[in-house]
Scaffold this motif. Structure first.
Motif, PDB file in Angstrom:
ATOM      1  N   MET A 163      14.654   7.875  -0.990  1.00  0.00           N
ATOM      2  CA  MET A 163      14.941   6.525  -1.458  1.00  0.00           C
ATOM      3  C   MET A 163      14.067   5.496  -0.770  1.00  0.00           C
ATOM      4  SD  MET A 163      19.120   6.658  -1.492  1.00  0.00           S
ATOM      5  CE  MET A 163      20.018   7.487  -2.812  1.00  0.00           C
ATOM      6  N   VAL A 164      13.959   4.330  -1.394  1.00  0.00           N
ATOM      7  CA  VAL A 164      13.269   3.188  -0.812  1.00  0.00           C
ATOM      8  C   VAL A 164      14.309   2.101  -0.564  1.00  0.00           C
ATOM      9  CG1 VAL A 164      11.451   1.458  -1.098  1.00  0.00           C
ATOM     10  CG2 VAL A 164      11.158   3.759  -2.066  1.00  0.00           C
ATOM     11  N   VAL A 165      14.339   1.597   0.664  1.00  0.00           N
ATOM     12  CA  VAL A 165      15.285   0.528   1.000  1.00  0.00           C
ATOM     13  C   VAL A 165      14.520  -0.696   1.486  1.00  0.00           C
ATOM     14  CG1 VAL A 165      17.185   2.095   1.542  1.00  0.00           C
ATOM     15  CG2 VAL A 165      15.587   1.411   3.348  1.00  0.00           C
ATOM     16  N   VAL A 166      15.167  -1.843   1.382  1.00  0.00           N
ATOM     17  CA  VAL A 166      14.595  -3.115   1.821  1.00  0.00           C
ATOM     18  C   VAL A 166      15.613  -3.820   2.703  1.00  0.00           C
ATOM     19  CG1 VAL A 166      13.095  -3.399  -0.187  1.00  0.00           C
ATOM     20  CG2 VAL A 166      15.444  -4.257  -0.276  1.00  0.00           C
ATOM     21  N   PRO A 167      15.179  -4.796   3.502  1.00  0.00           N
ATOM     22  CA  PRO A 167      16.129  -5.503   4.374  1.00  0.00           C
ATOM     23  C   PRO A 167      17.147  -6.302   3.558  1.00  0.00           C
ATOM     24  CG  PRO A 167      13.853  -5.925   5.041  1.00  0.00           C
ATOM     25  CD  PRO A 167      13.799  -5.276   3.700  1.00  0.00           C
ATOM     26  N   PRO A 168      18.336  -6.526   4.093  1.00  0.00           N
ATOM     27  CA  PRO A 168      19.290  -7.413   3.427  1.00  0.00           C
ATOM     28  C   PRO A 168      18.655  -8.785   3.217  1.00  0.00           C
ATOM     29  CG  PRO A 168      20.340  -6.248   5.231  1.00  0.00           C
ATOM     30  CD  PRO A 168      18.875  -5.970   5.347  1.00  0.00           C
ATOM     31  N   GLY A 169      18.858  -9.359   2.070  1.00  0.00           N
ATOM     32  CA  GLY A 169      18.265 -10.656   1.781  1.00  0.00           C
ATOM     33  C   GLY A 169      16.887 -10.586   1.188  1.00  0.00           C
ATOM     34  N   SER A 199       6.746   8.197   6.421  1.00  0.00           N
ATOM     35  CA  SER A 199       6.104   9.254   7.207  1.00  0.00           C
ATOM     36  C   SER A 199       5.167  10.010   6.278  1.00  0.00           C
ATOM     37  CB  SER A 199       7.165  10.205   7.786  1.00  0.00           C
ATOM     38  OG  SER A 199       8.129   9.499   8.524  1.00  0.00           O
ATOM     39  N   VAL A 200       3.873   9.751   6.416  1.00  0.00           N
ATOM     40  CA  VAL A 200       2.901  10.358   5.505  1.00  0.00           C
ATOM     41  C   VAL A 200       2.991  11.881   5.591  1.00  0.00           C
ATOM     42  CG1 VAL A 200       0.443  10.652   5.002  1.00  0.00           C
ATOM     43  CG2 VAL A 200       1.348   8.390   5.597  1.00  0.00           C
ATOM     44  N   GLY A 201       3.096  12.496   4.428  1.00  0.00           N
ATOM     45  CA  GLY A 201       3.266  13.944   4.360  1.00  0.00           C
ATOM     46  C   GLY A 201       4.709  14.374   4.231  1.00  0.00           C
ATOM     47  N   SER A 202       5.648  13.421   4.325  1.00  0.00           N
ATOM     48  CA  SER A 202       7.070  13.748   4.214  1.00  0.00           C
ATOM     49  C   SER A 202       7.527  13.660   2.764  1.00  0.00           C
ATOM     50  CB  SER A 202       7.905  12.781   5.060  1.00  0.00           C
ATOM     51  OG  SER A 202       7.947  11.493   4.443  1.00  0.00           O
ATOM     52  N   ALA A 203       8.740  14.142   2.513  1.00  0.00           N
ATOM     53  CA  ALA A 203       9.311  14.064   1.178  1.00  0.00           C
ATOM     54  C   ALA A 203       9.490  12.601   0.751  1.00  0.00           C
ATOM     55  CB  ALA A 203      10.658  14.789   1.139  1.00  0.00           C
ATOM     56  N   GLY A 204       9.858  11.745   1.712  1.00  0.00           N
ATOM     57  CA  GLY A 204      10.017  10.329   1.397  1.00  0.00           C
ATOM     58  C   GLY A 204       8.710   9.690   0.981  1.00  0.00           C
ATOM     59  N   HIS A 205       7.623  10.066   1.626  1.00  0.00           N
ATOM     60  CA  HIS A 205       6.318   9.523   1.259  1.00  0.00           C
ATOM     61  C   HIS A 205       5.866  10.072  -0.090  1.00  0.00           C
ATOM     62  CE1 HIS A 205       1.759   9.371   1.591  1.00  0.00           C
ATOM     63  NE2 HIS A 205       2.132   8.106   1.613  1.00  0.00           N
ATOM     64  N   GLY A 206       6.128  11.342  -0.339  1.00  0.00           N
ATOM     65  CA  GLY A 206       5.762  11.925  -1.628  1.00  0.00           C
ATOM     66  C   GLY A 206       6.447  11.224  -2.776  1.00  0.00           C
ATOM     67  N   THR A 207       7.731  10.928  -2.614  1.00  0.00           N
ATOM     68  CA  THR A 207       8.464  10.197  -3.645  1.00  0.00           C
ATOM     69  C   THR A 207       7.891   8.799  -3.832  1.00  0.00           C
ATOM     70  OG1 THR A 207      10.543  11.425  -3.398  1.00  0.00           O
ATOM     71  CG2 THR A 207      10.710   9.155  -4.192  1.00  0.00           C
ATOM     72  N   GLN A 265       8.249  -4.456   4.995  1.00  0.00           N
ATOM     73  CA  GLN A 265       9.107  -5.087   3.985  1.00  0.00           C
ATOM     74  C   GLN A 265       9.942  -4.066   3.222  1.00  0.00           C
ATOM     75  OE1 GLN A 265       5.595  -6.375   4.270  1.00  0.00           O
ATOM     76  NE2 GLN A 265       6.800  -7.501   5.791  1.00  0.00           N
ATOM     77  N   ALA A 266       9.648  -2.778   3.427  1.00  0.00           N
ATOM     78  CA  ALA A 266      10.422  -1.714   2.792  1.00  0.00           C
ATOM     79  C   ALA A 266      10.222  -0.435   3.589  1.00  0.00           C
ATOM     80  CB  ALA A 266       9.992  -1.518   1.343  1.00  0.00           C
ATOM     81  N   LEU A 267      11.116   0.515   3.384  1.00  0.00           N
ATOM     82  CA  LEU A 267      11.017   1.814   4.029  1.00  0.00           C
ATOM     83  C   LEU A 267      11.337   2.893   3.011  1.00  0.00           C
ATOM     84  CD1 LEU A 267      12.196   3.015   7.464  1.00  0.00           C
ATOM     85  CD2 LEU A 267      13.258   4.063   5.461  1.00  0.00           C
ATOM     86  N   SER A 268      10.481   3.900   2.930  1.00  0.00           N
ATOM     87  CA  SER A 268      10.696   5.035   2.024  1.00  0.00           C
ATOM     88  C   SER A 268      10.885   6.285   2.864  1.00  0.00           C
ATOM     89  CB  SER A 268       9.501   5.198   1.079  1.00  0.00           C
ATOM     90  OG  SER A 268       9.732   6.250   0.151  1.00  0.00           O
ATOM     91  N   GLN A 269      12.085   6.864   2.791  1.00  0.00           N
ATOM     92  CA  GLN A 269      12.379   8.026   3.621  1.00  0.00           C
ATOM     93  C   GLN A 269      13.301   9.008   2.899  1.00  0.00           C
ATOM     94  OE1 GLN A 269      11.144   9.310   6.104  1.00  0.00           O
ATOM     95  NE2 GLN A 269      10.090   7.710   7.276  1.00  0.00           N
ATOM     96  N   PHE A 270      13.447  10.161   3.544  1.00  0.00           N
ATOM     97  CA  PHE A 270      14.334  11.214   3.076  1.00  0.00           C
ATOM     98  C   PHE A 270      15.700  11.029   3.725  1.00  0.00           C
ATOM     99  CE2 PHE A 270      11.503  12.538   6.501  1.00  0.00           C
ATOM    100  CZ  PHE A 270      12.399  12.865   7.505  1.00  0.00           C
ATOM    101  N   VAL A 271      16.671  11.781   3.231  1.00  0.00           N
ATOM    102  CA  VAL A 271      18.016  11.711   3.808  1.00  0.00           C
ATOM    103  C   VAL A 271      17.962  12.130   5.273  1.00  0.00           C
ATOM    104  CG1 VAL A 271      19.142  12.198   1.625  1.00  0.00           C
ATOM    105  CG2 VAL A 271      18.560  14.084   3.117  1.00  0.00           C
ATOM    106  N   ALA A 272      18.795  11.546   6.111  1.00  0.00           N
ATOM    107  CA  ALA A 272      19.869  10.627   5.808  1.00  0.00           C
ATOM    108  C   ALA A 272      19.512   9.181   6.116  1.00  0.00           C
ATOM    109  CB  ALA A 272      21.087  11.019   6.661  1.00  0.00           C
TER     110      ALA A 272
END
Length: 472
Positions: free
Chosen positions: A135-141, A158-166, A202-209
């Motif tokens: 998922m990609v999340v952003v700060p509140p507001g 994290s380049v090379g991670s599942a979150g980055h691939g998505t 301004q955003a973060l893309s990562q895997f669970v959790a």
């Protein structure tokens, strides 16, 4: 799928003697078993945190010791991502590891040049058929409502991670060049979380959790659910082929232990979540979001759909570096897993062909007084102090249950809903709610709620408190 000779021979050897000649103990009288895992990547718990907490592998190996006098020394190095596990497997210092699909590609590519380091994918831990584990999340507001709003922004991944691939796939599909239209900060998950909180990203893309954790802590809002890609994503187990050839009984014991952990998670999901929380340092409510009923599908079988998805991820491998070509069919082998199923009297083909989540929300809804039968609408309520959770047949019933519990002075630890569009399990109090007539529908993202409202005239956005008050 290709069935390596070492594994084919292993089955016969183990059946005949419990261990092969190659797996005789070392001079110190023991065989080392090094299992690399990620305690906070909770879709690998059946091959990592839960497996370790319950001692399933050690118990299986102890049974072998009783038969053969071979002793085993198991160590569990813990990492934040799959990359260091791969590095240690290349160095022949980790024997078995678990990681996400994109890291698995890198693992297979990087290890194949060295026969002693070369790995193969032998089982799956958890998967989501649509891709809802990243998922990609952003700060509140944050003013961002869709991925296109991130153009020109800094995104931690994290380049090379599942979150980055998505992220790469999602941006490309949205018409955004992931190399030029955004700046990707290559950061470990916890560093990225700090960058998001401080405003560096301004955003973060990562895997669970990580996405669920940050949202639960009120440090982020969900912007993009990987399930929008509608491409399966998963985590799996790799083993060094040379090690499996020398110690086939260890691989068999590991897969049997993984099946033990899988069964425990399905039989006692709340207790399993509490054990994982203790072992990972994550809040129990966050672990249960993913490991609880209706969350991640924990199914070890190597489904063709997942192999196809892995093949579709190969272009990503080329986009981030000069990686050697990887023959996916040669990398994947479920031979040892099939044997593990057969030894337990389980039907592998039946499990392989099953597509429904093996742990759905079920039971009797006590508020609406009806059976919970529809996984697409089912929810779950966790009230503090109770030994079990409470199922809800649909979002309205869940909202009524929350309202009723609160009125009686009970503390709601967590309430879980299924995204009305994508099916992803999410926190009810962090969902984006839409009222459509008498029904209240939860969505993980503002974009999802907007898509529904645009297609259903008369549907209106409401906040969580309005939904709570209005549900009947």
């Amino acid at each position: 799928m290709k069935k390596p000779l070492a594994i084919l021979l292993a089955g016969a050897t183990v059946a005949a003697a419990g261990c092969s000649l190659d797996s005789e103990p070392k001079a110190d009288g023991q065989v080392d078993v090094v299992v690399g895992y990620q305690s906070k990547t909770i879709n690998t718990v059946t091959a990592g945190t839960l497996l370790r907490a319950k001692g399933f592998l050690e118990n299986r190996l102890a049974d072998i010791t009783k038969r053969t006098n071979t002793k085993y020394n198991v160590t569990w190095p813990d990492y934040d991502t799959g990359a260091p596990i791969t590095a240690q497997m290349v160095a022949e210092k980790i024997d078995i590891g678990s990681m996400g699909d994109y890291p698995l590609l890198i693992n297979g590519s990087k290890t194949q040049a060295n026969p002693r380091a070369r790995t193969e994918l032998v089982s799956i831990t958890g998967y989501n058929p649509r891709g809802g584990l990243n998922m990609v999340v952003v700060p509140p507001g944050s003013p961002a409502r869709t991925l296109t709003d991130l153009r020109g922004q800094k995104i931690s991944a994290s380049v090379g991670s599942a979150g980055h691939g998505t992220l790469v796939q999602a941006l490309t599909r949205a018409g955004i060049d992931p190399k030029t239209a955004v700046e990707v900060l290559n950061q470990q998950p916890q560093v990225g979380a700090s960058a998001l909180e401080s405003g560096q990203a301004q955003a973060l893309s990562q895997f669970v959790a990580w996405p669920g954790l940050l949202v639960f802590q009120n440090k982020a809002n969900l912007l993009y659910d990987g399930a929008e890609l509608n491409v399966p994503t998963f985590h799996g187990v790799v083993v060094r082929r040379d090690y499996a050839g020398q110690h086939p009984e260890v691989l068999d014991a590991f897969l049997q232990a993984q099946l033990d952990a899988n069964q425990f998670l399905h039989d006692k999901p709340l207790e399993a979540a509490q054990l994982v929380a203790e072992g990972s340092g994550l809040p129990e409510e966050v672990v249960y979001l993913y490991n609880g009923p209706g969350g991640t599908s924990f199914d070890p079988t190597v489904k063709p759909s997942l192999v196809t998805a892995l093949k579709g991820d190969v272009p990503y491998l080329k986009s981030i570096g000069d990686f050697a070509d990887l023959d996916i069919d040669g990398f994947v082998s479920d031979t040892a897993l099939r044997k593990a199923y057969a030894d337990r009297g389980l039907n592998y083909e039946q499990a392989l062909n099953a597509t429904a989540n093996p742990l759905p929300i079920g039971g009797q809804d006590p508020v609406c007084n009806t059976a919970v039968t529809d996984a697409a609408t089912a929810g779950e309520l966790w009230i503090d102090g109770r030994a079990s959770t409470q199922p809800a047949a649909n979002p309205n019933c869940l909202l009524k249950a929350i309202r009723e519990a609160t009125a009686h002075g009970q503390k709601v630890r967590a309430a879980y809903v299924s995204d009305a569009e994508l099916g992803t399990r999410w926190f009810a109090d962090h969902a984006v709610w839409v009222q459509d007539g008498p029904n209240y529908l939860p969505f993980g993202t503002p974009a999802g709620a907007q898509r529904y409202s645009s297609a259903h005239p008369g549907a209106v956005a409401v906040d969580y408190q309005q939904a709570l008050a209005g549900a009947v």
